[in-house]
Write a protein that holds these residues in place. Structure first.
Motif, PDB file in Angstrom:
ATOM      1  N   MET A   1       0.840  -1.193   0.000  1.00 16.92           N
ATOM      2  CA  MET A   1       0.000   0.000   0.000  1.00 16.92           C
ATOM      3  C   MET A   1       0.880   1.250   0.000  1.00 16.92           C
ATOM      4  O   MET A   1       1.766   1.391   0.848  1.00 16.92           O
ATOM      5  CB  MET A   1      -0.894   0.027   1.242  1.00 16.92           C
ATOM      6  N   ASP A 112      -1.050  -1.467   6.486  1.00 16.00           N
ATOM      7  CA  ASP A 112      -1.368  -2.024   5.165  1.00 16.00           C
ATOM      8  C   ASP A 112      -2.472  -3.071   5.276  1.00 16.00           C
ATOM      9  O   ASP A 112      -3.387  -3.122   4.440  1.00 16.00           O
ATOM     10  CB  ASP A 112      -0.120  -2.653   4.539  1.00 16.00           C
ATOM     11  N   LYS A 116      -6.150  -2.926   3.519  1.00 14.34           N
ATOM     12  CA  LYS A 116      -6.625  -4.005   2.648  1.00 14.34           C
ATOM     13  C   LYS A 116      -7.991  -4.504   3.097  1.00 14.34           C
ATOM     14  O   LYS A 116      -8.855  -4.835   2.276  1.00 14.34           O
ATOM     15  CB  LYS A 116      -5.609  -5.142   2.631  1.00 14.34           C
ATOM     16  N   ASN A 119     -10.982  -2.729   1.798  1.00 13.80           N
ATOM     17  CA  ASN A 119     -11.428  -3.208   0.481  1.00 13.80           C
ATOM     18  C   ASN A 119     -11.944  -2.058  -0.386  1.00 13.80           C
ATOM     19  O   ASN A 119     -13.063  -2.074  -0.885  1.00 13.80           O
ATOM     20  CB  ASN A 119     -12.521  -4.282   0.643  1.00 13.80           C
TER      21      ASN A 119
END
Length: 303
Positions: A1, A112, A116, A119
Motif C-alpha cells: 500500500m 497495510d 486491505k 477493500n
C-alpha cells in the motif's frame, strides 16, 4: 500500500517533526506537510531538499483548526499529491490526514493490513446529518468571523465576540445550501477516487463553508456524500486525550499512556508531543517503523 499522509503541523519543534516525517518516509509512504511557522517550514524544506517523497505544501502553507484553512488546506495537499502522481506515473492507494501531534499507533505492516480490509472503502466517523439534527443546520447558517485567530480556541473573549457577531449577522443573512450537511470527526482515510472527488470540487468547499465554525467537521462528510460514490466504513479509529474520543468544536487534548494501553482498537492518537507528554512520545513516535514479524511479536508481548 502506498499512502499519502497529509500532515498539519503547528508546533515549533524541528527535531520532533523530522522524527515523525522520517518514520513515514522510511516506511515507504509519502508526506505532504503544512507547517504554520515560516522559519521551521524553511528548515524542513532544506533538510528534505533531496527527498522527492516529502512535499512541503505551497498552495496553502499553514492552517488552523476552526476555520476554513484546515479543510481547504487538506484539499490543496490532495491536489499536490495528484499532480505528483501524474509526474511520476503512479497512484496512491489511500490518503490519510494527521493533524498536529497525531501519530500512528500501529506498524506499517499492520496499517497495510487494515487498509486491505477496507477493500477500497473510505474510513471516517460520521455522527449525524442535517436531516436528522436541525441544530446542525442552524450551526451551518451562522457566520463566524473570529475563527481565524490563533487564540480562538483558548480565549473566551474571542469566542464570545464570535457568538455575538454570528447571531447578529444571521438575522440579516443565512447561508443557503440545499444539500444535506454531514457531521464527522475532522480526520479521514480516503481512497484515491474520493480524494480526487474532493480536489475536483474544491470550489464547493470554499463557496459553502466560508466563515463557518469548525468546518473541518462538516466539509468532508458533506462533500463525500455529494461527490463520491465510494462506500465508507463508519468507524472511530482516533484516540484523543481525556475522553478517548474527539469532542466536537474543541481543542484536541494530550493523550496518556494508560489510554493507549487500554484502547488497542485505535489506529491513531493525539495529541502527542515531546514537550507535553514525553513518556507517550518516547513510546509511540517510532511505532510506524516497518519491522519483522518477530519484532511485532516482541512488541505485543511488551505492551
Amino acid at each position: 500500500m502506498r499512502i499519502a499522509y497529509l500532515v498539519l503541523y503547528t508546533e515549533k519543534n524541528f527535531e520532533e517533526i523530522t522524527e515523525n516525517l522520517d518514520k513515514i518516509l522510511d516506511a515507504g509512504d509519502d508526506a505532504y506537510v503544512m507547517i504554520n511557522d515560516a522559519d521551521l517550514r524553511d528548515e524542513v524544506f532544506l533538510a528534505y531538499a533531496d527527498e522527492p517523497r516529502l512535499h512541503v505544501s505551497t498552495k496553502q502553507d499553514s492552517a488552523l483548526p476552526a476555520d476554513l484553512s484546515t479543510p481547504r488546506g487538506f484539499i490543496c495537499q490532495i491536489e499536490e499529491a495528484l499532480d505528483y502522481e501524474q509526474q511520476d506515473d503512479f497512484q496512491y492507494d489511500y490518503f490519510i490526514t494527521l493533524t498536529d501531534g497525531m501519530l500512528p499507533l500501529i506498524h506499517k505492516e499492520q496499517m497495510d493490513a487494515f487498509l486491505k480490509e477496507l477493500n477500497h472503502k473510505d474510513c471516517y466517523y460520521e455522527i449525524t446529518n442535517s436531516n436528522e439534527n436541525k441544530e446542525l443546520q442552524e450551526r451551518l447558517e451562522q457566520y463566524a468571523f473570529f475563527t481565524n485567530s490563533y487564540d480562538f480556541q483558548k480565549s473566551k473573549i474571542i469566542r464570545g465576540m464570535n457568538n455575538m457577531t454570528s447571531n447578529i449577522v444571521t438575522k440579516f443573512k443565512k447561508r443557503d445550501i440545499e444539500d444535506t450537511v454531514y457531521l464527522t470527526y475532522p480526520w479521514f482515510i480516503l481512497t484515491h477516487e474520493s480524494a480526487t472527488a474532493l480536489a475536483d470540487n474544491k470550489a464547493y468547499c470554499t463557496t459553502n463553508f466560508m466563515m463557518c465554525q469548525y468546518p473541518e467537521e462538516l466539509v468532508f462528510g458533506t462533500m463525500l456524500h455529494k461527490f463520491s460514490n465510494v462506500e465508507h466504513v463508519n468507524k472511530d479509529v482516533w484516540l484523543i486525550g481525556e475522553t478517548n474520543s474527539y469532542q466536537l468544536m474543541s481543542p484536541v487534548k494530550p493523550v496518556t499512556m494508560d489510554q493507549i494501553i487500554n484502547n488497542k482498537d485505535k489506529i491513531f492518537a493525539g495529541k502527542i508531543h515531546s514537550g507535553t507528554n514525553l513518556d507517550v512520545y518516547q513510546n509511540t513516535f517510532d511505532i510506524y517503523w516497518p519491522i519483522t514479524e518477530e519484532d511485532i511479536e516482541d512488541y505485543n508481548q511488551q505492551h
